[in-house]
Scaffold this active site. Structure first.
Site, mmCIF file in Angstrom:
data_model
loop_
_atom_site.group_PDB
_atom_site.id
_atom_site.type_symbol
_atom_site.label_atom_id
_atom_site.label_comp_id
_atom_site.label_asym_id
_atom_site.label_seq_id
_atom_site.Cartn_x
_atom_site.Cartn_y
_atom_site.Cartn_z
ATOM 1 N N SER A 194 0.842 -1.182 0.000
ATOM 2 C CA SER A 194 0.000 0.000 0.000
ATOM 3 C C SER A 194 0.890 1.250 0.000
ATOM 4 O O SER A 194 1.698 1.427 -0.915
ATOM 5 C CB SER A 194 -0.952 -0.042 1.192
ATOM 6 O OG SER A 194 -1.915 0.963 1.094
ATOM 7 N N HIS B 60 -8.204 -4.573 -0.926
ATOM 8 C CA HIS B 60 -6.924 -3.960 -0.573
ATOM 9 C C HIS B 60 -6.162 -4.786 0.450
ATOM 10 O O HIS B 60 -4.980 -4.559 0.684
ATOM 11 C CB HIS B 60 -7.170 -2.550 -0.026
ATOM 12 C CG HIS B 60 -5.913 -1.747 0.126
ATOM 13 N ND1 HIS B 60 -5.051 -1.515 -0.920
ATOM 14 C CD2 HIS B 60 -5.358 -1.153 1.210
ATOM 15 C CE1 HIS B 60 -4.025 -0.796 -0.492
ATOM 16 N NE2 HIS B 60 -4.188 -0.565 0.790
#
Length: 740
Positions: free
Chosen positions: A588, A703
């Site tokens: 991320s 995610h």
């Protein structure tokens, strides 16, 4: 009540997490006692002395513009081809099958700790294993849970629901109405997206409520006003989403009404990030409904909502609401604040606002010192429960109202470990914490916060043999002189000749603290094989409070990247790992960190794992939820910030003649927060330049990379196979490489 994190790394930033949902990346806390931290210029001045590369004279167009069509046939054909090529390399390696089996056994082990959710006088838990791939929601009594073998009863079976509905449901949590906590909204995600479908569920009967609330697929946040009324922020149609893709219109929805009949109660601005309705309740029967407008990254305005109207709370913009106790809001400050007529309260402090007396001064619950931080906060019926860190060492603390002030007491927990607050019950004084270290299996503790006393409930059995291993902590001097602490986990009998295969991990953003945790997969697949693990506490995190984070914001961000490179050089200087034996990994925002280090310092490492990353920093604002992170990264609309982003953006700083190691790039198709396009563009640029790389895109998982334990184990096996090939196997003559 719940709030969905919008940040690239998924941190909840101190606000209440979804009950049972995996909203925040699970990061547990400190194990080792570090040496005194030297307060360098990074605390006072975020100026970097590093010399940045010149901005590229031109940024080429996308190699394959159609890769931006996330589910497009041509894009998915490219993904399948890249997956097949990379899987052939990694899954054919002799280490892969064993790594996968070991990782899956650990992920599905029945010896894992069941983390409690106190609800409706019982303990709930969401559980996955080999027989429940998507998971079950189950319940037991608190007495049973505190015993040696809890008597679990299944309440909701996600595997059965998915089969029955021919759907791809991933459980994302519960949102239950106060005070009864039996009527709940179950959040169901399609393949792990942030967007959810919400369905009303009765915990008492274990059934979805016939004719109950149902809110279809959307990024949405919901607060129960009462058993028959909701405050809802969602996609209401054209013109109701911000540039970040989040709702900015809140409506009141009564039982029996359609979405079209819901009445608007608040509208924020379309250029703000979004608005979330929240409800806080306490053990004394008070409830407060709040509309939280995210004005910009880390900046909020809080309004109390009642049927009679709205009242803006007198708070600084950088503050997180943590809970309600005796009608006092518990607030964590992320900036210095000087209330009218009162002394300044420092950033990082925990305070209380008396809602019964709005004009009364805030009371300070806890003011951390320069090397302290408040990590987790929860509220029981009569106390505030928190984990507090001192030089990256955790402890549990209980704060009780005491006249006009607060009384602090430390819990009798093991020392020099990570301490995290897991859950608390506002209807009793019961709370739960975990303690763990790199080599210390996680323990679950129960706290009676009224006394306060603690007792160990159970411990995770050791998942690898740590008897010959130790944890050290060192510091590296960054470009501006600031000393950056980092942990090193290694075998006691290692040789400091630079030949230790080492994996260096960091995050460096959004105030997320990198605090040691116990990982059976890391131990079994890496440490057991002679690998070294390094965790770096670089700036951008929250290990030393808000100022540690703020030092690396926007155009000062090069300091974060300098910190990481300084740790790598320090590892070489100490004889721990030279470049040929050093690998790095991050996801991320940490994936952006990996991309920057890959392009700025390819000579420092031999392996780079880039997970669910941001990599195109000149276009991130228009990709998925990127516009919501301008407060962290800056904006291309500001000339100075655009120039900086151009200098550090990994995509635009790839060069065909760069001497890069072969990276492993991982992303997921269902990631609707960062999105897979960053990783695709980066890999496609490398492909066009004839540079070697491995690429894998999981088609599910959102995610958080993995919708179930099998997918998680597969990804772990792929990554450790890659690291083993690169860092543990003897060097071989280079063979011709192709990416086609």
């Amino acid at each position: 009540m719940r709030h969905q994190s919008r940040h690239a790394g998924g941190r909840c930033r101190g606000r209440a997490a979804w009950v049972g949902g995996a909203l925040c990346l699970a990061i547990t806390a400190a194990q080792a006692s570090p040496p005194p931290m030297q307060a360098g210029p990074g605390f006072a001045s975020p100026a970097s002395s590093a010399k940045l590369p010149e901005e590229p004279s031109a940024v080429p167009d996308d190699v394959h513009p159609w890769l931006s069509q996330i589910d497009g046939a041509r894009a998915m054909g490219w993904v399948r081809a890249q997956n097949a090529r990379s899987l052939k390399v990694l899954q054919s390696d002799p280490h892969y099958a064993g790594f996968y089996a070991q990782a899956l056994a650990i992920e599905q082990s029945h010896d894992r700790l069941a983390m409690p959710m106190p609800l409706a006088g019982a303990i709930f838990n969401f559980w996955r294993d080999k027989d429940h791939v998507r998971g079950i929601l189950r319940r037991t009594t608190q007495v049973s849970f505190l015993g040696s073998t809890p008597d679990w009863r299944t309440v909701l079976d996600l595997d059965a629901l998915t089969r029955r509905e021919h759907a791809n449901w991933v459980y994302e949590g519960l949102n239950c109405a106060e005070p009864g906590e039996t009527r709940c909204l179950v959040s169901l995600s399609d393949g792990g997206e942030d967007a959810t479908t919400e369905r009303e569920f009765d915990l008492a009967s274990g059934q979805f409520v016939k004719g109950g609330f149902t809110l279809p697929h959307s990024k949405q946040t919901i607060a129960w006003v009462d058993d028959d009324t909701l405050l809802v922020a969602r996609d209401w149609g054209a013109g109701t989403l911000t540039a970040s893709g989040y709702p900015f219109v809140v409506k009141l929805l009564h039982r029996g009404e359609s979405l079209a009949q819901a009445k608007e109660v608040y509208r924020a601005g379309p250029m703000q990030i979004g608005v979330d309705p929240l409800q806080f309740a306490d053990g004394q029967g008070h409830r407060v409904d709040i509309l939280m407008t995210e004005l910009a990254t880390f900046h909020y305005a809080y309004r109390v909502w009642t049927p009679q109207g709205l009242r803006l709370l007198d708070l600084p913009e950088q503050a997180d609401l943590e809970g309600l106790l005796d009608n006092r809001l518990i607030v964590h400050l992320n900036e210095d604040w000087a209330p009218k007529g009162a002394a300044k309260i420092g950033a990082g402090a925990l305070i209380a606002l008396d809602l019964d007396h709005p004009d009364a001064a805030a009371s300070v619950i806890f003011a951390p010192g320069p090397r302290q931080s408040v990590e987790d906060v929860a509220v029981t019926k009569s106390r505030v429960l928190a984990s507090v860190y001192d030089n990256v060492r955790g402890r549990g603390m209980v704060f009780a109202p005491d006249g006009a002030g607060w009384r602090a007491q430390s819990l009798d927990l093991p020392g020099n470990v990570a301490v995290n607050v897991v859950a608390a019950d506002t209807h009793s004084d019961s709370g739960f914490l975990t303690v763990a270290g790199f080599l210390t299996p996680t323990e679950l503790w129960h706290a009676d916060t009224a006394i306060p006393t603690v007792r160990k409930v159970r411990a995770l059995p050791a998942q690898f043999d740590a008897s010959g291993m130790v944890v050290d902590q060192y510091e590296a001097k960054s470009s501006d002189g600031t000393m950056i602490p980092y942990f090193v986990v290694h075998r006691r009998d290692w040789a400091k000749d630079g030949s230790n295969p080492t994996m260096l991990y960091a995050y460096g953003g959004f105030g997320v603290s990198m605090l040691p945790r116990y990982s059976g997969v890391l131990g079994k697949l890496w440490l057991d094989h002679g690998g070294v693990y390094v965790l770096a506490n670089i700036r951008g995190g929250g290990e030393f409070g808000p100022k540690w984070h703020d030092a690396g914001l926007k155009t000062h961000r090069q300091l974060i990247y300098d910190d990481f490179a300084a740790v790598a050089r320090d590892l070489a200087t100490r004889g721990i790992a030279d470049a040929a034996h050093l690998g790095i990994r991050g996801g991320s925002n940490g994936g952006l960190l990996m991309g920057v280090e890959f392009t700025q310092h390819p000579e420092l490492w031999h392996a780079v794992i880039i997970e669910v990353p941001l990599l195109d920093m000149l276009n991130f604002e228009t990709m998925s939820a990127g516009a919501s992170w301008v407060g962290e990264y800056g904006s291309v609309s500001v000339p100075e910030q655009r120039a900086f982003l151009a200098r550090i953006s990994p995509l635009q700083n790839l060069h065909a003649d760069g001497h890069y190691p072969e990276p492993f790039i991982f992303t997921t198709t269902k990631d609707d927060r960062v999105g897979p396009v960053h990783a695709r563009r980066f890999a496609a640029r490398m492909e066009a330049m004839g540079l070697p790389f491995l690429y894998y895109e999981e088609t599910e998982g959102g995610h958080h990379a993995g919708a179930n334990q099998r997918e998680v184990a597969e990804q772990e096996a792929l990554e450790y196979t890659y690291l083993t090939k690169k860092l543990m196997e003897p060097a071989k003559p280079a063979a011709p490489q192709t990416t086609r």
